[in-house]
Design a protein around this motif. Structure first.
Motif, PDB file in Angstrom:
ATOM      1  N   THR A   2       0.852  -1.182   0.000  1.00 29.80           N
ATOM      2  CA  THR A   2       0.000   0.000   0.000  1.00 29.80           C
ATOM      3  C   THR A   2       0.891   1.237   0.000  1.00 29.80           C
ATOM      4  OG1 THR A   2      -0.129   0.071   2.417  1.00 29.80           O
ATOM      5  CG2 THR A   2      -1.873  -1.135   1.277  1.00 29.80           C
ATOM      6  N   LEU A   3       0.335   2.341  -0.499  1.00 27.24           N
ATOM      7  CA  LEU A   3       1.031   3.614  -0.466  1.00 27.24           C
ATOM      8  C   LEU A   3       0.122   4.645   0.183  1.00 27.24           C
ATOM      9  CD1 LEU A   3       2.563   3.892  -4.085  1.00 27.24           C
ATOM     10  CD2 LEU A   3       3.723   3.181  -1.994  1.00 27.24           C
ATOM     11  N   ALA A   4       0.729   5.537   0.933  1.00 24.66           N
ATOM     12  CA  ALA A   4       0.038   6.705   1.471  1.00 24.66           C
ATOM     13  C   ALA A   4       0.989   7.882   1.334  1.00 24.66           C
ATOM     14  CB  ALA A   4      -0.383   6.484   2.917  1.00 24.66           C
ATOM     15  N   LEU A   5       0.492   9.082   1.614  1.00 21.70           N
ATOM     16  CA  LEU A   5       1.276  10.282   1.342  1.00 21.70           C
ATOM     17  C   LEU A   5       1.156  11.304   2.455  1.00 21.70           C
ATOM     18  CD1 LEU A   5       1.558  12.400  -1.853  1.00 21.70           C
ATOM     19  CD2 LEU A   5       0.351  13.399   0.102  1.00 21.70           C
ATOM     20  N   CYS A   6       2.249  12.020   2.653  1.00 24.54           N
ATOM     21  CA  CYS A   6       2.238  13.230   3.471  1.00 24.54           C
ATOM     22  C   CYS A   6       3.193  14.228   2.832  1.00 24.54           C
ATOM     23  CB  CYS A   6       2.668  12.941   4.914  1.00 24.54           C
ATOM     24  SG  CYS A   6       2.699  14.414   5.970  1.00 24.54           S
ATOM     25  N   THR A   7       2.722  15.433   2.537  1.00 21.55           N
ATOM     26  CA  THR A   7       3.596  16.491   2.033  1.00 21.55           C
ATOM     27  C   THR A   7       3.556  17.653   3.009  1.00 21.55           C
ATOM     28  OG1 THR A   7       1.820  17.500   0.702  1.00 21.55           O
ATOM     29  CG2 THR A   7       3.239  15.861  -0.378  1.00 21.55           C
ATOM     30  N   THR A   8       4.694  18.309   3.163  1.00 20.68           N
ATOM     31  CA  THR A   8       4.760  19.422   4.107  1.00 20.68           C
ATOM     32  C   THR A   8       5.784  20.451   3.657  1.00 20.68           C
ATOM     33  OG1 THR A   8       5.228  20.039   6.412  1.00 20.68           O
ATOM     34  CG2 THR A   8       6.445  18.175   5.532  1.00 20.68           C
ATOM     35  N   SER A   9       5.471  21.704   3.929  1.00 19.49           N
ATOM     36  CA  SER A   9       6.492  22.735   3.806  1.00 19.49           C
ATOM     37  C   SER A   9       7.494  22.553   4.938  1.00 19.49           C
ATOM     38  CB  SER A   9       5.857  24.126   3.907  1.00 19.49           C
ATOM     39  OG  SER A   9       4.901  24.336   2.903  1.00 19.49           O
ATOM     40  N   THR A 291      -6.404  15.208   4.686  1.00 19.89           N
ATOM     41  CA  THR A 291      -6.265  16.443   5.447  1.00 19.89           C
ATOM     42  C   THR A 291      -5.468  17.424   4.603  1.00 19.89           C
ATOM     43  OG1 THR A 291      -4.180  15.851   6.567  1.00 19.89           O
ATOM     44  CG2 THR A 291      -6.240  15.162   7.629  1.00 19.89           C
ATOM     45  N   SER A 292      -5.834  18.704   4.688  1.00 16.34           N
ATOM     46  CA  SER A 292      -5.154  19.726   3.914  1.00 16.34           C
ATOM     47  C   SER A 292      -5.147  21.023   4.714  1.00 16.34           C
ATOM     48  CB  SER A 292      -5.851  19.940   2.566  1.00 16.34           C
ATOM     49  OG  SER A 292      -5.156  20.891   1.776  1.00 16.34           O
ATOM     50  N   PHE A 293      -3.961  21.552   4.914  1.00 16.23           N
ATOM     51  CA  PHE A 293      -3.783  22.785   5.690  1.00 16.23           C
ATOM     52  C   PHE A 293      -2.944  23.763   4.883  1.00 16.23           C
ATOM     53  CE2 PHE A 293      -0.855  25.301   8.271  1.00 16.23           C
ATOM     54  CZ  PHE A 293      -1.737  26.018   9.072  1.00 16.23           C
ATOM     55  N   TYR A 294      -3.300  25.049   5.004  1.00 21.62           N
ATOM     56  CA  TYR A 294      -2.474  26.079   4.374  1.00 21.62           C
ATOM     57  C   TYR A 294      -2.549  27.370   5.164  1.00 21.62           C
ATOM     58  CZ  TYR A 294      -0.548  29.597   1.362  1.00 21.62           C
ATOM     59  OH  TYR A 294       0.227  30.622   0.889  1.00 21.62           O
ATOM     60  N   GLU A 295      -1.426  28.035   5.276  1.00 21.57           N
ATOM     61  CA  GLU A 295      -1.355  29.354   5.901  1.00 21.57           C
ATOM     62  C   GLU A 295      -0.154  30.087   5.308  1.00 21.57           C
ATOM     63  OE1 GLU A 295      -2.818  31.971   9.133  1.00 21.57           O
ATOM     64  OE2 GLU A 295      -3.261  29.823   9.174  1.00 21.57           O
ATOM     65  N   ALA A 296      -0.363  31.314   4.884  1.00 22.89           N
ATOM     66  CA  ALA A 296       0.747  32.163   4.472  1.00 22.89           C
ATOM     67  C   ALA A 296       1.381  32.759   5.723  1.00 22.89           C
ATOM     68  CB  ALA A 296       0.251  33.268   3.540  1.00 22.89           C
ATOM     69  N   ILE A 297       2.680  32.457   5.951  1.00 21.30           N
ATOM     70  CA  ILE A 297       3.337  32.847   7.201  1.00 21.30           C
ATOM     71  C   ILE A 297       4.596  33.643   6.872  1.00 21.30           C
ATOM     72  CG2 ILE A 297       4.250  32.025   9.407  1.00 21.30           C
ATOM     73  CD1 ILE A 297       2.691  29.450   9.035  1.00 21.30           C
ATOM     74  N   PRO A 298       4.481  34.969   6.821  1.00 18.73           N
ATOM     75  CA  PRO A 298       5.661  35.786   6.485  1.00 18.73           C
ATOM     76  C   PRO A 298       6.810  35.606   7.459  1.00 18.73           C
ATOM     77  CG  PRO A 298       3.641  37.078   6.332  1.00 18.73           C
ATOM     78  CD  PRO A 298       3.271  35.779   6.963  1.00 18.73           C
ATOM     79  N   GLU A 299       6.508  35.382   8.731  1.00 18.97           N
ATOM     80  CA  GLU A 299       7.570  35.217   9.729  1.00 18.97           C
ATOM     81  C   GLU A 299       8.445  34.012   9.433  1.00 18.97           C
ATOM     82  OE1 GLU A 299       4.180  37.445  11.568  1.00 18.97           O
ATOM     83  OE2 GLU A 299       4.389  35.609  10.360  1.00 18.97           O
ATOM     84  N   TRP A 300       7.918  33.065   8.679  1.00 22.82           N
ATOM     85  CA  TRP A 300       8.675  31.870   8.276  1.00 22.82           C
ATOM     86  C   TRP A 300       9.023  31.934   6.797  1.00 22.82           C
ATOM     87  CZ3 TRP A 300       5.180  27.579  10.857  1.00 22.82           C
ATOM     88  CH2 TRP A 300       5.303  27.671  12.258  1.00 22.82           C
ATOM     89  N   THR A 307      -0.337  18.310   3.752  1.00 21.07           N
ATOM     90  CA  THR A 307      -1.429  17.455   3.278  1.00 21.07           C
ATOM     91  C   THR A 307      -1.136  15.990   3.580  1.00 21.07           C
ATOM     92  OG1 THR A 307      -0.585  16.979   1.036  1.00 21.07           O
ATOM     93  CG2 THR A 307      -1.786  19.043   1.347  1.00 21.07           C
ATOM     94  N   THR A 308      -2.204  15.226   3.691  1.00 17.55           N
ATOM     95  CA  THR A 308      -2.100  13.763   3.746  1.00 17.55           C
ATOM     96  C   THR A 308      -3.083  13.181   2.745  1.00 17.55           C
ATOM     97  OG1 THR A 308      -3.757  13.547   5.518  1.00 17.55           O
ATOM     98  CG2 THR A 308      -1.448  13.762   6.183  1.00 17.55           C
ATOM     99  N   ALA A 309      -2.762  12.007   2.220  1.00 21.27           N
ATOM    100  CA  ALA A 309      -3.640  11.381   1.223  1.00 21.27           C
ATOM    101  C   ALA A 309      -3.392   9.889   1.217  1.00 21.27           C
ATOM    102  CB  ALA A 309      -3.392  11.969  -0.167  1.00 21.27           C
TER     103      ALA A 309
END
Length: 314
Positions: A2-9, A291-300, A307-309
């Motif tokens: 099986t395959l699953a995914l997680c991507t992150t900044s 799951t999917s999350f996003y935020e523009a974070i100038p401090e970073w 995301t996960t899939a």
């Protein structure tokens, strides 16, 4: 199999610059969700697509892609230093299969990796040595870069190879989204900078600290609106995340490299790691983003996404 995914900044400013309690809470909640997804999936192997920031790969030899059969974290920005638990047998198997698939890829028996690899392992697994891993480097910074379609083809080849291992494999992409940090470029660089970009392996602790302090200072100026660095582009980030979720990755093939830079900054090319990860997942069939999350974070200085899939049962 099986395959699953997680991507992150990723960002070296996490823990060094605070974006505000409400933003930090939303980021923490997103990571809690991702960790719960990973615990539920219980991966036996992680295939981690990541970039480098002139800490492990230099113009002395700059491959477009490289798979590690052995790897060590350099410990930049206060992250753990030391060996990663690389599954050498799986790495060599994947490399051989990718080559047989017609994609040229380098193999390293002594790869050095930086926060692009170590930070997601630390954040999502609690340590850089908690799970067997196969690091897959994609050059996302050092020009000239190949067409983005090559990242998709690489991911698909790695996904097919990983599927043949008959294990629960989590494919991860680390990088992006829109951001334009002060990463030096070889063209027009001063002689001392040029030399570091060509052959800068193993700097002294003092040299590393000075470099990191300059980056932290430049990003603090960006967050304060006192910088000419390119602003974040939340609309571009949202459209890219939606395209990846759709599974129609080939739509990106026609995008020239300049399109990424002009809309989302030089380091937006790190989204190649996400493209590769989603392409790898897609080889196992249709998938669904859970799951999917996003935020523009100038401090970073980060259009920060997570995301996960997983594949959808036939």
């Amino acid at each position: 199999m099986t395959l699953a995914l997680c991507t992150t900044s990723h960002t070296p400013l996490m823990g060094k610059a605070e974006p505000g309690a409400d933003v930090s809470a939303r980021v923490a909640a997103a990571f809690d969700e991702a960790r719960a997804f990973i615990r539920d999936y219980d991966p036996e192997l992680v295939v981690l697509f990541g970039p480098d920031h002139y800490n492990g790969f230099f113009y002395e030899v700059m491959p477009p892609f490289c798979i590690a059969a052995d790897a060590e974290s350099v410990g930049d920005y206060g992250l753990p230093k030391g060996p990663l638990p690389v599954d050498a047998e799986a790495a060599r198997h994947i490399a051989a299969q990718v080559l047989a698939d017609g994609l040229d890829i380098a193999v390293s028996e002594r790869m050095q990796v930086d926060h692009g690899f170590s930070q997601p392992l630390q954040l999502l697994f609690g340590a850089i040595d908690a799970v067997p891993v196969v690091p897959v480097f994609l050059n996302c910074v050092a020009e000239p870069l190949g067409p983005v379609a090559r990242a998709r083809l690489l991911g698909a080849a790695v996904g097919r190879a990983a599927a043949s291992l008959d294990r629960r494999v989590l494919v991860m992409g680390s990088g992006g989204l829109s951001h334009d940090p002060p990463v030096p470029q070889l063209r027009g660089a001063a002689p001392e900078v040029s030399e570091r970009l060509i052959s800068g392996r193993n700097p002294t602790p003092e040299e590393r600290a000075q470099r990191e302090a300059r980056v932290v200072g430049a990003i603090a100026a960006f967050a304060a609106g006192e910088s000419d660095l390119m602003p974040l582009n939340p609309q571009w980030d949202a459209e890219l995340m939606a395209l990846l979720a759709s599974g129609d990755l080939e739509r990106l093939d026609s995008r020239p490299n300049d399109w990424f830079v002009e809309h989302a900054g030089h380091s937006s090319h790190e989204v190649r790691t996400w493209i590769a990860a989603y392409a790898a997942l897609g080889t196992a069939g249709d998938y669904r983003v859970e799951t999917s999350f996003y935020e523009a974070i100038p401090e970073w200085i980060a259009g920060f996404g997570l995301t996960t899939a997983r594949t959808v049962p036939a």
